[in-house]
Design a protein around this motif. Structure first.
Motif, PDB file in Angstrom:
ATOM      1  N   ASP A  65      -6.203  13.324 -30.783  1.00  0.00           N
ATOM      2  CA  ASP A  65      -7.622  13.632 -30.942  1.00  0.00           C
ATOM      3  C   ASP A  65      -7.994  13.303 -32.382  1.00  0.00           C
ATOM      4  O   ASP A  65      -7.533  13.972 -33.319  1.00  0.00           O
ATOM      5  N   VAL A  66      -8.794  12.254 -32.589  1.00  0.00           N
ATOM      6  CA  VAL A  66      -9.090  11.815 -33.957  1.00  0.00           C
ATOM      7  C   VAL A  66     -10.099  12.724 -34.655  1.00  0.00           C
ATOM      8  O   VAL A  66     -10.251  12.654 -35.879  1.00  0.00           O
ATOM      9  N   GLN A  67     -10.809  13.550 -33.904  1.00  0.00           N
ATOM     10  CA  GLN A  67     -11.760  14.471 -34.524  1.00  0.00           C
ATOM     11  C   GLN A  67     -11.044  15.663 -35.156  1.00  0.00           C
ATOM     12  O   GLN A  67     -11.307  16.033 -36.305  1.00  0.00           O
ATOM     13  N   SER A  68     -10.115  16.253 -34.412  1.00  0.00           N
ATOM     14  CA  SER A  68      -9.377  17.414 -34.923  1.00  0.00           C
ATOM     15  C   SER A  68      -8.047  17.028 -35.549  1.00  0.00           C
ATOM     16  O   SER A  68      -7.346  17.880 -36.089  1.00  0.00           O
ATOM     17  N   PRO A  91     -13.615  11.658 -25.331  1.00  0.00           N
ATOM     18  CA  PRO A  91     -14.101  11.263 -26.656  1.00  0.00           C
ATOM     19  C   PRO A  91     -14.390   9.770 -26.706  1.00  0.00           C
ATOM     20  O   PRO A  91     -13.872   8.986 -25.918  1.00  0.00           O
ATOM     21  N   ASP A  92     -15.222   9.383 -27.653  1.00  0.00           N
ATOM     22  CA  ASP A  92     -15.530   7.966 -27.821  1.00  0.00           C
ATOM     23  C   ASP A  92     -14.392   7.209 -28.488  1.00  0.00           C
ATOM     24  O   ASP A  92     -14.332   5.981 -28.419  1.00  0.00           O
ATOM     25  N   ARG A  93     -13.507   7.944 -29.150  1.00  0.00           N
ATOM     26  CA  ARG A  93     -12.417   7.296 -29.884  1.00  0.00           C
ATOM     27  C   ARG A  93     -11.178   8.174 -29.844  1.00  0.00           C
ATOM     28  O   ARG A  93     -11.266   9.394 -30.037  1.00  0.00           O
ATOM     29  N   VAL A  94     -10.030   7.581 -29.565  1.00  0.00           N
ATOM     30  CA  VAL A  94      -8.760   8.310 -29.519  1.00  0.00           C
ATOM     31  C   VAL A  94      -7.717   7.540 -30.312  1.00  0.00           C
ATOM     32  O   VAL A  94      -7.887   6.351 -30.616  1.00  0.00           O
ATOM     33  N   GLY A  95      -6.623   8.215 -30.640  1.00  0.00           N
ATOM     34  CA  GLY A  95      -5.525   7.589 -31.356  1.00  0.00           C
ATOM     35  C   GLY A  95      -4.266   7.537 -30.515  1.00  0.00           C
ATOM     36  O   GLY A  95      -4.064   8.362 -29.618  1.00  0.00           O
ATOM     37  N   ILE A  96      -3.424   6.563 -30.812  1.00  0.00           N
ATOM     38  CA  ILE A  96      -2.103   6.450 -30.197  1.00  0.00           C
ATOM     39  C   ILE A  96      -1.077   6.456 -31.326  1.00  0.00           C
ATOM     40  O   ILE A  96      -1.162   5.659 -32.266  1.00  0.00           O
ATOM     41  N   LEU A  97      -0.107   7.352 -31.239  1.00  0.00           N
ATOM     42  CA  LEU A  97       0.960   7.453 -32.224  1.00  0.00           C
ATOM     43  C   LEU A  97       2.280   7.131 -31.550  1.00  0.00           C
ATOM     44  O   LEU A  97       2.660   7.773 -30.570  1.00  0.00           O
ATOM     45  N   LEU A  98       2.981   6.135 -32.069  1.00  0.00           N
ATOM     46  CA  LEU A  98       4.271   5.720 -31.512  1.00  0.00           C
ATOM     47  C   LEU A  98       5.378   5.957 -32.525  1.00  0.00           C
ATOM     48  O   LEU A  98       5.282   5.506 -33.665  1.00  0.00           O
ATOM     49  N   ASP A  99       6.401   6.672 -32.114  1.00  0.00           N
ATOM     50  CA  ASP A  99       7.612   6.836 -32.923  1.00  0.00           C
ATOM     51  C   ASP A  99       8.756   6.231 -32.129  1.00  0.00           C
ATOM     52  O   ASP A  99       9.256   6.837 -31.179  1.00  0.00           O
ATOM     53  N   TYR A 100       9.141   5.013 -32.488  1.00  0.00           N
ATOM     54  CA  TYR A 100      10.113   4.258 -31.687  1.00  0.00           C
ATOM     55  C   TYR A 100      11.468   4.962 -31.639  1.00  0.00           C
ATOM     56  O   TYR A 100      12.029   5.164 -30.566  1.00  0.00           O
ATOM     57  N   GLU A 101      11.993   5.326 -32.796  1.00  0.00           N
ATOM     58  CA  GLU A 101      13.329   5.942 -32.826  1.00  0.00           C
ATOM     59  C   GLU A 101      13.347   7.299 -32.127  1.00  0.00           C
ATOM     60  O   GLU A 101      14.347   7.662 -31.501  1.00  0.00           O
ATOM     61  N   PRO A 113      -2.684   9.503 -39.787  1.00  0.00           N
ATOM     62  CA  PRO A 113      -3.305  10.689 -40.393  1.00  0.00           C
ATOM     63  C   PRO A 113      -2.244  11.723 -40.788  1.00  0.00           C
ATOM     64  O   PRO A 113      -1.250  11.910 -40.067  1.00  0.00           O
ATOM     65  N   PRO A 114      -2.390  12.373 -41.909  1.00  0.00           N
ATOM     66  CA  PRO A 114      -1.395  13.364 -42.340  1.00  0.00           C
ATOM     67  C   PRO A 114      -1.354  14.559 -41.395  1.00  0.00           C
ATOM     68  O   PRO A 114      -2.348  14.953 -40.809  1.00  0.00           O
ATOM     69  N   GLY A 115      -0.153  15.100 -41.221  1.00  0.00           N
ATOM     70  CA  GLY A 115      -0.018  16.319 -40.441  1.00  0.00           C
ATOM     71  C   GLY A 115       0.335  16.136 -38.989  1.00  0.00           C
ATOM     72  O   GLY A 115       0.628  17.114 -38.289  1.00  0.00           O
ATOM     73  N   LEU A 116       0.317  14.888 -38.484  1.00  0.00           N
ATOM     74  CA  LEU A 116       0.671  14.675 -37.090  1.00  0.00           C
ATOM     75  C   LEU A 116       2.186  14.770 -36.905  1.00  0.00           C
ATOM     76  O   LEU A 116       2.947  14.260 -37.724  1.00  0.00           O
ATOM     77  N   LYS A 117       2.599  15.410 -35.828  1.00  0.00           N
ATOM     78  CA  LYS A 117       4.039  15.570 -35.557  1.00  0.00           C
ATOM     79  C   LYS A 117       4.329  15.141 -34.131  1.00  0.00           C
ATOM     80  O   LYS A 117       3.478  15.185 -33.277  1.00  0.00           O
ATOM     81  N   ARG A 168       7.414   3.973 -37.050  1.00  0.00           N
ATOM     82  CA  ARG A 168       6.384   4.912 -36.597  1.00  0.00           C
ATOM     83  C   ARG A 168       5.035   4.256 -36.850  1.00  0.00           C
ATOM     84  O   ARG A 168       4.751   3.824 -37.982  1.00  0.00           O
ATOM     85  N   HIS A 169       4.205   4.166 -35.828  1.00  0.00           N
ATOM     86  CA  HIS A 169       2.982   3.366 -35.902  1.00  0.00           C
ATOM     87  C   HIS A 169       1.813   4.134 -35.291  1.00  0.00           C
ATOM     88  O   HIS A 169       1.978   4.919 -34.364  1.00  0.00           O
ATOM     89  N   TYR A 170       0.622   3.828 -35.820  1.00  0.00           N
ATOM     90  CA  TYR A 170      -0.582   4.521 -35.366  1.00  0.00           C
ATOM     91  C   TYR A 170      -1.738   3.532 -35.260  1.00  0.00           C
ATOM     92  O   TYR A 170      -1.920   2.675 -36.128  1.00  0.00           O
ATOM     93  N   TRP A 171      -2.485   3.623 -34.164  1.00  0.00           N
ATOM     94  CA  TRP A 171      -3.710   2.838 -34.016  1.00  0.00           C
ATOM     95  C   TRP A 171      -4.721   3.643 -33.209  1.00  0.00           C
ATOM     96  O   TRP A 171      -4.374   4.659 -32.584  1.00  0.00           O
ATOM     97  N   GLU A 172      -5.965   3.220 -33.245  1.00  0.00           N
ATOM     98  CA  GLU A 172      -7.020   3.932 -32.528  1.00  0.00           C
ATOM     99  C   GLU A 172      -7.769   2.980 -31.608  1.00  0.00           C
ATOM    100  O   GLU A 172      -7.730   1.750 -31.778  1.00  0.00           O
ATOM    101  N   VAL A 173      -8.469   3.564 -30.644  1.00  0.00           N
ATOM    102  CA  VAL A 173      -9.227   2.785 -29.666  1.00  0.00           C
ATOM    103  C   VAL A 173     -10.586   3.445 -29.462  1.00  0.00           C
ATOM    104  O   VAL A 173     -10.666   4.648 -29.199  1.00  0.00           O
ATOM    105  N   THR A 174     -11.635   2.660 -29.614  1.00  0.00           N
ATOM    106  CA  THR A 174     -12.986   3.119 -29.298  1.00  0.00           C
ATOM    107  C   THR A 174     -13.304   2.750 -27.857  1.00  0.00           C
ATOM    108  O   THR A 174     -13.121   1.603 -27.452  1.00  0.00           O
ATOM    109  N   VAL A 175     -13.769   3.739 -27.099  1.00  0.00           N
ATOM    110  CA  VAL A 175     -14.091   3.537 -25.683  1.00  0.00           C
ATOM    111  C   VAL A 175     -15.602   3.395 -25.541  1.00  0.00           C
ATOM    112  O   VAL A 175     -16.360   4.237 -26.021  1.00  0.00           O
ATOM    113  N   LYS A 176     -16.047   2.332 -24.886  1.00  0.00           N
ATOM    114  CA  LYS A 176     -17.473   2.083 -24.705  1.00  0.00           C
ATOM    115  C   LYS A 176     -17.803   1.938 -23.219  1.00  0.00           C
ATOM    116  O   LYS A 176     -17.390   0.987 -22.580  1.00  0.00           O
TER     117      LYS A 176
END
Length: 225
Positions: free
Chosen positions: A183-186, A165-175, A221-225, A104-112
């Motif tokens: 949404d990285v703000q909320s 948003p200027d920045r978003v997250g990507i969450l990958l759960d392979y299995e 981030p904690p709490g993501l499902k 399970r992996h998480y990364w973020e991207v800033t959009v400009k």
């Protein structure tokens, strides 16, 4: 609801390609399958990556130690760019330099200053003839015409309740076979694409204007499902 193929030209306009041209393209042998994949494979939960210049289209310029990418309208002359099977020659796409085979992996991207881009994952050996989102080997979230969408197998599904948003997250759960837009703000999952992963994946990015800056090596981030 899936978006008609006729509208996909707004999302994949690069190097003279049109929705008609990729819809009629015949399947071809993937030259990557004939080569050994040398990129290291990640199976744990700590994913640190940079963008892989060997995969980058000639209109994409990497910067900030290969963690960011800028779209250049003219770009480099394709004939001046090293020819190799890993490179996207027709589409403004670049992959990360790490493959993911589990976890399970998480990364973020800033959009400009970008009004058209795609973020997600793709099979490491995905055909470089295709654009991310147009085949069964890639799963992405995109933004174009001031609207978000999820895309795989050439089908576009609108993603609502999110602005730009200027920045978003990507969450990958392979299995679990899930890739989610966060949404990285909320700190909430906005939309999830469900599938079944069978091959090693790469973080994948498409860019048609502006810049993207990636942020890897992050804890989920904690709490993501």
């Amino acid at each position: 609801m899936a978006m008609p193929v006729s509208l996909l030209a707004h999302f994949c306009r690069q190097s003279g390609r049109s929705a008609c041209s990729f819809a009629s393209r015949h399947a071809r042998i993937n030259p990557l399958q004939a080569r050994r994949w040398y990129i290291s494979r990640t199976t744990g939960n700590e994913l640190q990556f940079r963008l892989d210049e060997q995969t980058a289209h000639s209109s994409l310029d990497l910067y900030k130690k290969d963690t960011g990418v800028i779209y250049r309208m003219l770009g480099l002359d394709p004939s001046k760019v090293q020819l190799n099977p890993e490179r996207f020659r027709d589409w403004a796409v670049v992959f990360a330099d790490q493959t993911i085979g589990g976890g399970r992996h998480y990364w973020e991207v800033t959009v400009k200053k970008s009004r058209e881009f795609r973020l997600g994952v793709a099979e490491a050996l995905m055909s470089r003839e295709d654009c991310v989102g147009t085949n069964a080997s890639s799963w992405v979230f995109g933004y174009a015409q001031r609207r978000w969408f999820a895309m795989t197998k050439n089908k576009v599904v609108p993603v609502t309740l999110v602005g730009k948003p200027d920045r978003v997250g990507i969450l990958l759960d392979y299995e679990a076979g899930a890739v989610a837009l966060v949404d990285v703000q909320s700190l909430r999952v906005i939309h999830t694409i469900k599938t079944s992963f069978r091959e090693p994946l790469c973080p994948a990015f498409g860019l048609w204007d502006g810049e993207l800056l990636t942020h890897s090596g992050m804890e989920e981030p904690p709490g993501l499902k």
